[in-house]
Design an enzyme around this catalytic site. Structure first.
Site, PDB file in Angstrom:
ATOM      1  CG  MET A   1      -1.947  -1.131   1.217  1.00 18.00           C
ATOM      2  SD  MET A   1      -3.004  -1.136   2.681  1.00 18.00           S
ATOM      3  CE  MET A   1      -3.994   0.346   2.412  1.00 18.00           C
ATOM      4  CG  HIS A   2       0.556   3.249   2.542  1.00 18.47           C
ATOM      5  ND1 HIS A   2      -0.763   3.569   2.771  1.00 18.47           N
ATOM      6  CD2 HIS A   2       0.883   2.321   3.480  1.00 18.47           C
ATOM      7  CE1 HIS A   2      -1.211   2.869   3.806  1.00 18.47           C
ATOM      8  NE2 HIS A   2      -0.231   2.105   4.249  1.00 18.47           N
TER       9      HIS A   2
ATOM     10  CG  ASP B   1       0.047  -5.270   1.904  1.00 20.08           C
ATOM     11  OD1 ASP B   1      -0.723  -4.471   2.480  1.00 20.08           O
ATOM     12  OD2 ASP B   1       1.286  -5.148   1.951  1.00 20.08           O
TER      13      ASP B   1
END
Length: 515
Positions: free
Chosen positions: A81-82, A240
Site C-alpha cells: 500500500m501507500h 495487501d
C-alpha cells in the site's frame, strides 16, 4: 473446472498463485526485484520491474500445466500500500515509485496537517498525515521535482500499475485508496475538501471501485506477453493487509487477525465506521462493500527477533545448520525455558521508531531491568514478550473503539512459533486460531476475483466456502495474570522515556551535521 489467479505485489517480490474454486493452491511462483535506496531513509522501486516479475510469474504458473489461460475465470490483485507511481499523458512511468517504507515526507506531513487540520484530517481520512502515505509523497515531488510533477497526468498505487499493464485501465479500490490521506473513507470517495486544501487536481487520481468489482479486462497486448486470454476479467482487488484479511476469513465483525512478520499488524473487520481520535490506529475501507476495517502497524515485530538472531545468535545459527533445522525453532526452545516476565526484564521493540500506537519515529529500542543475573535466553524471551505487548496495546485501543472480535487468527512468520501463539492467547485472553495454507494475500485476491465473476455470491460467502481454521492456543489464565503485571510496567515506560527519545534524536542530528 474454473480457476482464479491471485497476484500479490510485495516489497521484495511478486507472488502469482493459481487457485481452484475450493480455494486450494494449484500452482504458485514468486519473482523477486530490487529495492532502491538512493538516500538514507528513502525507498524506491522501478514499476517496470514489477511488471516483468508479474509476467514471468503468470507464464510460469501457466507452464505448470495445471490450467491454461482459457480456464482462468478471473484475476485479483493485492499489493503493497501507500506507494506513489506517476505516469505521463501516454501512460509512461515518470520516475521510480516511492514506497510505503520511504521516510522523506516529514515536512509535507506537517503541511498536510496544518492545511486540513489535525482533527478534521482524521475525521475525513480515518488517519493522521503519515510519512508512509501517498499524499505526502505527491507533495514532495511537487516541491522537489517540479519537472516531474508538471509531466504527471495520473497517479496510481503499486498494484494498480499492474492492472494498468494488464487492462489499460486506470483504477484503484477502496482499501488502497484509504491509505493515501486523500480519501473520504466514510463516503468511499476522494475527498474534495482535502484535495482543495492541498491544491491537488482530482483528475490525477483514478476512479475508485469496491474490491470485488470488475475494473477492466486483459488486453490483447497483455495476453500476448503473459499467455492469458484477452478479455479475462480483472477485479479491483485490495491492499495487501485487506487481501490477507480475505485470505484468512476476516470479513465479518466476529474475526480479526494478528500478523507477526517483519512488522506487526492487528486487523479487525467492522460493519461500522470507527475512528481513533488520536490517530493511533488506521481506519480503512474493508474489501467487503460498504464495510470498514481498523488496523495497527508496529514497525519491528518479527524484525526485533531477527535483529536479536543476527546480532547475538551466531552459535545457534551454526547449531541449526548442523541439525538441518530452522534457527527460530532453536530460539523458541530456548525462550520456552524462561518463565513469563523474562525474570523481570522488559524490551521495548522500537528499533525503527514506532507507528502504532506511538506515532513517534524518534523512539528507539530499550532493554529495561537488565542486570548481571540475566542471560541471553532471558533477553530472547523479553524480545518476544515485548513484541506481544506492542500488539496487545494496539488491540486494546481497538476494543476501546468498540471493535471487539470473538476470534483471533494468527498469521505471518511469527505465527509458526508455538510460543508466540501462546503468548498472544495469554495476553489477549482469547483463543488463537490459524487457517490452512500460506498464500495469504494472493488467496484473498483470488477470492475477490471469484466474487467479481460470481463464482461466489459475496466476499463472506467466498471465505465461508474456502477458508478453514484450527484452534492453536487457548489462553492460560494463570499465565495471563503473570503477564498483566509486566504489561502494565511496559505501558508506563514509553511516557517516562519520551523526552529522552527526543534528546537522543537531537544528539543524532547533531552527529550527522558534524559528519
Amino acid at each position: 473446472m474454473r480457476y482464479l489467479l491471485g497476484i500479490d505485489l510485495g516489497t521484495s517480490g511478486a507472488k502469482t498463485a493459481l487457485f481452484d474454486e475450493a480455494g486450494d493452491t494449484v500452482a504458485a511462483c514468486t519473482q523477486e526485484y530490487p529495492l532502491l535506496q538512493p538516500k538514507n531513509g528513502w525507498a524506491e522501486q522501478a514499476p517496470g520491474d514489477w511488471w516483468q516479475a508479474v509476467v514471468k510469474g503468470i507464464r510460469e504458473v501457466l507452464a505448470s500445466g495445471k490450467a491454461n489461460g482459457q480456464d482462468i475465470a478471473g484475476i485479483g490483485l493485492s499489493g503493497q500500500m501507500h506507494g506513489l507511481v506517476m505516469l505521463d499523458g501516454k501512460g509512461r512511468v515518470i520516475r521510480p515509485a516511492i514506497l510505503w517504507c520511504d521516510g522523506r515526507t516529514e515536512k509535507q506531513c506537517k503541511m498536510i496537517t496544518q492545511a486540513v487540520g489535525a482533527e478534521r484530517l482524521i475525521q475525513l481520512t480515518g488517519n493522521p498525515a503519515l510519512a508512509g502515505f501517498t499524499a505526502g509523497k505527491i507533495l514532495w515531488v511537487r516541491e522537489n521535482e517540479p519537472e516531474h510533477y508538471a509531466r504527471c497526468r495520473q497517479v496510481l498505487l503499486p498494484k494498480d500499475y499492474i492492472r494498468f499493464c494488464l487492462t489499460g485501465k486506470y483504477a484503484t479500490d477502496v482499501t488502497d485508496a484509504s491509505g493515501t490521506n486523500l480519501m473520504d473513507v466514510r463516503r468511499r470517495e476522494w475527498s474534495g475538501e482535502v484535495l482543495r486544501a492541498l491544491d491537488l487536481d482530482e483528475a490525477l487520481l483514478p476512479p475508485i471501485y469496491e474490491s470485488c468489482q470488475i475494473a477492466g479486462c486483459v488486453t490483447q497486448e497483455a495476453a500476448e506477453v503473459t499467455g492469458l486470454i484477452e478479455g479475462t476479467p480483472v477485479v479491483a482487488g485490495a491492499g495487501d493487509n485487506a487481501c490477507a484479511a480475505v485470505g484468512t476469513g476476516v470479513v465479518t465483525s466476529e474475526r480479526a487477525f494478528t500478523t507477526i512478520g517483519t512488522s506487526g499488524v492487528v486487523y479487525a473487520h467492522s460493519r461500522d465506521f470507527h475512528v481513533d481520535a488520536e490517530g493511533r490506529i488506521h481506519t480503512f475501507c474493508a474489501p467487503v462493500p460498504g464495510e470498514y476495517a481498523v488496523m495497527s502497524c508496529t514497525l519491528a515485530a518479527g524484525l526485533s527477533l531477527r535483529w536479536f538472531k543476527d546480532t547475538l545468535c551466531g552459535e545457534e545459527a551454526k547449531d541449526a545448520a548442523r541439525q538441518k533445522t530452522n534457527v527460530y525453532k532453536i530460539l523458541d526452545q530456548q525462550a520456552q525455558a524462561v518463565p513469563a516476565g523474562a525474570r523481570e526484564l522488559l524490551f521495548l521493540p522500537y528499533l525503527m521508531g514506532e507507528r502504532s500506537p506511538l506515532l513517534n519515529e524518534k523512539s528507539r529500542g530499550v532493554f529495561f531491568g537488565l542486570s548481571a543475573i540475566h542471560t541471553k535466553k532471558d533477553m530472547l524471551r523479553s524480545v518476544m514478550e515485548g513484541v506481544v505487548y506492542s500488539q496487545r496495546a494496539c488491540f486494546e485501543i481497538m476494543v476501546d473503539m468498540g471493535v471487539i472480535p470473538d476470534k483471533m487468527i494468527v498469521c505471518g512468520g511469527g505465527g509458526s512459533s508455538a510460543l508466540w501463539r501462546q503468548m498472544l492467547a495469554d495476553n489477549y485472553g482469547r483463543p488463537i486460531w490459524q487457517v490452512d495454507g500460506q498464500e495469504g494475500p494472493a488467496k484473498g485476491a483470488a477470492l475477490l476475483a471469484g466474487t467479481g465473476v460470481q463464482i461466489y455470491r459475496s466476499v463472506p460467502d467466498a471465505c465461508k466456502q474456502t477458508v478453514h481454521d484450527h484452534l492453536k492456543a487457548a489462553p492460560n489464565i494463570s499465565e495471563g495474570r503473570k503477564y498483566e503485571k509486566y504489561y502494565m510496567l511496559y505501558r508506563s515506560l514509553y511516557p517516562a522515556l519520551k523526552s529522552s527519545f527526543d534528546s537522543l534524536a537531537k544528539l543524532r542530528e547533531h552527529a550527522a551535521e558534524k559528519s
